[in-house]
Scaffold this active site. Sequence first.
Site, mmCIF file in Angstrom:
data_model
loop_
_atom_site.group_PDB
_atom_site.id
_atom_site.type_symbol
_atom_site.label_atom_id
_atom_site.label_comp_id
_atom_site.label_asym_id
_atom_site.label_seq_id
_atom_site.Cartn_x
_atom_site.Cartn_y
_atom_site.Cartn_z
ATOM 1 N N GLU A 1 -6.185 -10.294 -18.440
ATOM 2 C CA GLU A 1 -7.033 -11.474 -18.606
ATOM 3 C C GLU A 1 -8.427 -11.114 -19.107
ATOM 4 O OE1 GLU A 1 -6.141 -14.751 -18.303
ATOM 5 O OE2 GLU A 1 -4.173 -13.805 -18.263
ATOM 6 N N ASP B 1 -11.597 -10.088 -54.162
ATOM 7 C CA ASP B 1 -10.959 -10.469 -52.902
ATOM 8 C C ASP B 1 -11.187 -11.933 -52.584
ATOM 9 O OD1 ASP B 1 -9.921 -8.008 -52.301
ATOM 10 O OD2 ASP B 1 -11.540 -7.417 -50.957
ATOM 11 N N ARG C 1 -12.193 -0.971 -45.976
ATOM 12 C CA ARG C 1 -12.224 -1.371 -47.392
ATOM 13 C C ARG C 1 -13.624 -1.275 -47.991
ATOM 14 N NH1 ARG C 1 -8.341 -4.327 -49.563
ATOM 15 N NH2 ARG C 1 -9.822 -5.622 -50.695
ATOM 16 N N PRO D 1 -10.962 -12.748 -27.667
ATOM 17 C CA PRO D 1 -10.858 -14.055 -28.321
ATOM 18 C C PRO D 1 -12.139 -14.870 -28.286
ATOM 19 C CG PRO D 1 -9.651 -14.049 -26.239
ATOM 20 C CD PRO D 1 -10.052 -12.645 -26.510
#
Length: 236
Positions: free
Chosen positions: A117, A170, A155, A90
Amino acid sequence: MAAQLQIDILTLFPGMVEGFLRESMVGRAQKDGIIDVRVHNLRDWTTDKNNTADDRPFGGGAGMLLKPEPVAAAIETVSTPGCTVIYLCPDGEMLSTPIARELAQAKHLVLLSGHYEGLDQRVRDLLVQREISIGDYVLTNGTLPAAVLVDCVARYVPGVLGEEMSLTQDSFHGNLLGFPQYTRPVEFRGQRVPEVLLSGNHGAIAQWRKEQQLEKTRQRRPDLHAKHQAQSPPSA
């Protein structure tokens, strides 16, 4: 013939991505030999009878951390010269279309899925070249972000998409969101397809779509709209 892009995913939960890799665009690209995605269980590199992959953090605190030894051994086993090791976390740089395009040019990516964690910092410092996040939120582990990255990058590997023009239509291409799309029937529950799309006038259709993109982006993503305006050439 070797695949254009090899991707190795290191995770504690290989079952979370195995079904995804067999389906849709990614599954077809693998069958066609364009990409080669391999999934590995991090516990295969543990050395104790309990296959322990985590331990308590020094200094205290909630949760557990992935141990450095099995993670390092896994990375070093699957890595090839010149590959890029990416840790999905994150607090990494935000995944974007430019990053996906860049990674699609690589020959080999190693994706490390975090859990608990996080990961012992020494592995991040010594063996990880890049850290990527898929958004400002936290998931139970990095396996789903790894799947998102695979789909996003694939892609842009030549030959994976049947119609290359779809890449230019897109959302986020040119810092604009996508335009509205319609198919048959012409009328559905009292709502008609915009007449311009039925006109056969390709210039007018292109102009309408661009206007729709600009307005949607202005309303929903003013940050992208500002980037688009800054990058657009000034009007004559």
